[in-house]
Design an enzyme around this catalytic site. Structure first.
Site, PDB file in Angstrom:
ATOM      1  N   GLU A 146       0.878  -1.174   0.000  1.00 17.11           N
ATOM      2  CA  GLU A 146       0.000   0.000   0.000  1.00 17.11           C
ATOM      3  C   GLU A 146       0.907   1.213   0.000  1.00 17.11           C
ATOM      4  OE1 GLU A 146      -1.247   2.937   1.021  1.00 17.11           O
ATOM      5  OE2 GLU A 146      -2.737   2.493   2.571  1.00 17.11           O
ATOM      6  N   GLU A 150       3.847   8.675  -4.111  1.00 14.71           N
ATOM      7  CA  GLU A 150       4.808   8.130  -3.153  1.00 14.71           C
ATOM      8  C   GLU A 150       5.850   7.251  -3.828  1.00 14.71           C
ATOM      9  OE1 GLU A 150       1.945   8.092   0.820  1.00 14.71           O
ATOM     10  OE2 GLU A 150       3.011   6.258   0.296  1.00 14.71           O
TER      11      GLU A 150
HETATM   12  N1  SAH Z   1       1.258  -1.484   4.836  1.00 13.56           N
HETATM   13  C1  SAH Z   1       0.822  -0.637   5.942  1.00 13.56           C
HETATM   14  C2  SAH Z   1       1.371   0.768   5.838  1.00 13.56           C
HETATM   15  C3  SAH Z   1       1.039   1.538   4.583  1.00 13.56           C
HETATM   16  S1  SAH Z   1       1.712   3.174   4.546  1.00 13.56           S
HETATM   17  C4  SAH Z   1      -0.682  -0.645   5.988  1.00 13.56           C
HETATM   18  O1  SAH Z   1      -1.296  -0.939   4.969  1.00 13.56           O
HETATM   19  O2  SAH Z   1      -1.258  -0.353   7.017  1.00 13.56           O
HETATM   20  C5  SAH Z   1       2.999   2.998   3.407  1.00 13.56           C
HETATM   21  C6  SAH Z   1       4.319   2.640   4.054  1.00 13.56           C
HETATM   22  O3  SAH Z   1       5.203   2.212   3.046  1.00 13.56           O
HETATM   23  C7  SAH Z   1       4.998   3.787   4.750  1.00 13.56           C
HETATM   24  O4  SAH Z   1       5.334   3.379   6.043  1.00 13.56           O
HETATM   25  C8  SAH Z   1       6.255   4.059   3.899  1.00 13.56           C
HETATM   26  O5  SAH Z   1       7.350   4.447   4.714  1.00 13.56           O
HETATM   27  C9  SAH Z   1       6.493   2.705   3.289  1.00 13.56           C
HETATM   28  N2  SAH Z   1       7.164   2.646   1.970  1.00 13.56           N
HETATM   29  C10 SAH Z   1       6.801   3.294   0.837  1.00 13.56           C
HETATM   30  N3  SAH Z   1       7.539   2.876  -0.205  1.00 13.56           N
HETATM   31  C11 SAH Z   1       8.382   1.936   0.279  1.00 13.56           C
HETATM   32  C12 SAH Z   1       9.393   1.113  -0.309  1.00 13.56           C
HETATM   33  N4  SAH Z   1       9.641   1.193  -1.619  1.00 13.56           N
HETATM   34  N5  SAH Z   1      10.051   0.273   0.486  1.00 13.56           N
HETATM   35  C13 SAH Z   1       9.795   0.202   1.813  1.00 13.56           C
HETATM   36  N6  SAH Z   1       8.869   0.935   2.424  1.00 13.56           N
HETATM   37  C14 SAH Z   1       8.160   1.791   1.668  1.00 13.56           C
END
Ligand code: SAH
Ligand code: ZN
Length: 699
Positions: free
Chosen positions: A158, A167
């Site tokens: 996500e 993002e």
């Molecule tokens: N999966 C969780 C959080 C989603 S928020 C849920 O669904 O509740 C998105 C998170 O992804 C954030 O914490 C951000 O730091 C992380 N993120 C975004 N791109 C990323 C990447 N390429 N590798 C690792 N973390 C990533």
């Protein structure tokens, strides 16, 4: 997700952490160095994690998507090796465990969140089953000694924002398919579609397009500027149907196949031939997206506003309350670089583009249908300067007829032929009006060089360039020698975050005492900080404890938020409250009056009880400034409610300012006569530090 634009954004430079803090006395945004132990708690607390985890529809549909993908792999006799990119609290990995995955690897780029995930996995007894790697996915290694012993075959992630790809999701997916996943892997979500709807809207347009007001002419370079490509995310469902005219149906303009069967590309332009459903001028495009969670594409999560949302289709009289509320994904407005007049039933071209991180749109009424794949449409670039120096909210205020009328009346009253005026505000066009009204000399303190160039164009265009003189704030004392008859401020300053930060005007005005006399007119003459006790319909969710999410314990996340809030330097957050409905539960209260014309700032302190006058759950307080422009108190400019709040009724907010929202951590039901809201207020003149505290009590 939209991160609260607060005093607390932190950056890491070298080994030290700096956080941002507004200094109301100097008006400057200072960087404060934090000890190395600073653990970014604030950043976690202020970000949208909590709101995202409160999004039940999102959580449940992710689990449905995962379940369908696991079932499909099992049916094909394949093992289930899950990769969770951006695990946050670990939620999606825990779901994968519950669904019986053979292995789960989770990665998280944001350190404090990765640490939090580790603790939450432990509390839920899943540390042994989830391999947690505190890294960005693009840094993961695969192999016997690597972070992943083998490639995975089910990706769950996500990494979407309101703009879908803002993002960096495209790179994340592309890299994962190239390096971390087996060919033919399943992905949750499996696909996405971006929708665009062309609209005419005078109200929305004010956030971007500078238009003439009264006698103030806008230079062509400003009025015709293509604007900046930056997304404007907002809660579209809070616009009323009279705020805009739809000129098209919602049009699907881009599809994304996250399974990579249709390869992911970073740069694309698509052209849709669209029929105008109404006549009007195309001002803007409303954008939102939906995603399908499962391999078959049947579990749909839509971010559409209520009028286009699948949950309301075929029903009349639907409204914002008929669809799930969320703040981490909203809808967005893109302003069209060129506004085009469209006639009902005529066809036009809607041109949509994206690169790795952002989207942009244009409309043309050409009768030629472009050849797909042969069109490219560069992103708009602001050449006038204003679109890059002023925020959307500020642009709205600069185009607001209500403000214009009040400022005009105040200046008309104060300006005498040949008088001298000092304008103390950022991005303020009223120097031009002062000149038009007969001032002999108008000095302007403008802190941005880029804005100053735009304002100089305004002066030339309105024949005011020989009257208006820009003065560097540092050299006022030496440049300005003649006495000042009128001190004018809207007031507005770039550095202001909370409504009362504009009291910086007061400090600036006092620095000019040597140039003023008893006869000097100060506009605004005084200011009031006002507040009202409210029941926020949804906003409370951004800070409320989760306890558990879909059966997983989340207390450790709540603790993190709670401890971050306790060390928070401000009890209030800036929000455009027109996007976040609330009902008044008390009469409004004036917390303090500031005598801007009368002398130096002085310390203020008070404790007041506000009677609860409507039943509800008192979960917050809304605060705003009112600027009283004239000595008689006839010209009052509110940046809060446009009509007096009535107990039990929704408040109608000014859209061209951010108000301050205070959220009460443990709200409870309140009844008129039985309960009250206690307000403590203090203002330290020397530092400009303004504190408010609220508590609900039994009367
Ligand atoms: N999966 C969780 C959080 C989603 S928020 C849920 O669904 O509740 C998105 C998170 O992804 C954030 O914490 C951000 O730091 C992380 N993120 C975004 N791109 C990323 C990447 N390429 N590798 C690792 N973390 C990533
Ligand atoms: Zn511009």
């Amino acid at each position: 997700m939209r991160v609260a634009p607060l005093l607390v954004s932190a950056v890491r430079r070298g080994m030290s952490v700096f956080t941002q803090r507004v200094n109301p006395v100097t008006g400057v945004v200072d960087w404060e160095m934090q000890p190395e132990t600073y653990d970014y708690q604030q950043e976690v607390a202020r970000s949208a994690y909590a709101d995202m985890l409160h999004d039940t529809e999102r959580n449940q549909k992710y689990e449905q998507g995962l379940k369908a993908a696991v079932t499909a792999l099992r049916a094909a006799g394949r093992p289930v090796h899950v990769l969770d990119i951006g695990t946050g609290t670990g939620l999606l990995s825990m779901m994968a465990c519950r669904l019986g995955a053979d292995s789960v690897t989770a990665c998280e780029a944001f350190r404090p969140m990765a640490e939090c995930a580790g603790r939450i996995l432990a509390q839920n007894g899943l540390s042994e089953r989830v391999h947690l790697v505190p890294k960005r996915s693009t840094e993961l290694t695969v192999g016997p000694e690597g972070d992943l012993s083998r490639r995975c075959n089910l990706l769950v992630t996500e990494v979407f924002d309101t703009e879908l790809i803002g993002e960096g999701g495209l790179q994340t997916f592309k890299h994962a398919h190239q390096h971390l996943l087996e060919p033919g892997s399943l992905v949750v979500p499996s696909s996405a579609v971006v929708y665009a709807q062309v609209v005419q809207s005078a109200a929305v347009r004010r956030w971007s397009r500078f238009s003439p007001l009264g006698s103030l002419h806008v230079p062509d370079d400003v009025s015709e500027c293509h604007g900046a490509a930056a997304v404007h995310d907002l809660q579209l469902s809070q616009l009323s149907s009279s705020d805009f005219t739809a000129l098209s149906q919602p049009v699907p303009v881009f599809g994304f196949d996250w399974t990579n069967r249709t390869p992911i590309v970073f740069d694309r332009t698509s052209v849709a031939r669209v029929e105008a459903v109404n006549s009007g001028t195309a001002h803007a495009v409303f954008m939102w997206w939906d995603i399908t969670m499962d391999p078959a594409g049947e579990v749909l999560l839509s971010c559409a506003p209520y009028w286009a949302h699948p949950d309301t289709q075929g029903r009349t009289g639907s409204g914002p309350e008929d669809i799930p509320w969320r703040d981490h994904w909203m809808q967005a407005v893109y302003y069209l670089p060129r506004e085009v007049r469209l006639r009902r039933r005529d066809e036009f071209n809607l041109v949509s583009s994206h690169d790795e991180y952002s989207l942009w749109f244009s409309v043309n009424d050409s009768e030629d249908v472009p050849v797909p794949g042969e069109v490219s449409d560069p992103a708009p670039i602001c050449l006038c300067g204003l679109h890059v120096t002023v925020s959307r909210t500020r642009a709205g205020a600069m185009n607001d007829p209500r403000r214009h009328q009040l400022y005009t009346a105040a200046l008309e009253q104060a300006i005498t032929p040949g008088c001298s005026v000092m304008v103390i505000s950022d991005a303020c066009i009223y120097a031009v009006l002062a000149a038009q009204l007969g001032a002999g000399r108008v000095y302007v303190l403008e802190s941005s060089r880029i804005t100053r160039r735009a304002l100089e164009m305004y002066c030339r265009d309105n024949d005011a360039d020989d009257i208006v003189q820009f003065v560097d704030p540092e050299s006022v004392q030496t440049t300005v020698t003649q006495p000042v008859d009128v001190l004018f401020g809207e007031p507005f300053f770039y550095g202001s975050v909370l409504p009362w930060h504009d009291l910086h005007f007061w400090y600036r005005a006092r620095q000019l005492d040597g140039l003023c006399s008893e006869k000097t007119r100060t506009i605004p003459h005084s200011a009031e900080l006002r507040c009202v006790g409210v029941e926020y319909r949804d906003l409370w969710k951004i800070r409320a404890p989760l306890h558990s999410v879909e059966g997983f314990k989340m207390d450790l996340f709540d603790d993190l938020i709670e401890s971050a809030c306790q060390v928070a330097d401000s009890e209030c957050e800036p929000h455009p409250l027109w996007e976040y409905p609330c009902r008044a539960l008390t009469e409004p209260l004036s917390l303090a009056t500031f005598d801007l014309a009368g002398g130096a700032p002085a310390d203020l302190q008070s404790t007041t009880n506000m009677e609860i006058t409507a039943p509800g759950s008192c979960n917050g307080v809304a605060l705003w400034m009112e600027w009283i422009l004239d000595p008689a108190g006839q010209q009052r400019l509110t940046t809060g409610p446009l009509q007096a709040p009535r107990p039990g009724q929704q408040i109608v907010w000014d859209r061209y300012a951010r108000q301050a929202a205070h959220l009460i951590r443990e709200p409870r039901p309140v009844t008129p006569g039985a309960d009250r809201l206690r307000c403590q207020f203090s203002f330290a003149a020397k530092t400009g530090d303004l504190q408010v505290k609220f508590a609900v009590e039994s009367a």
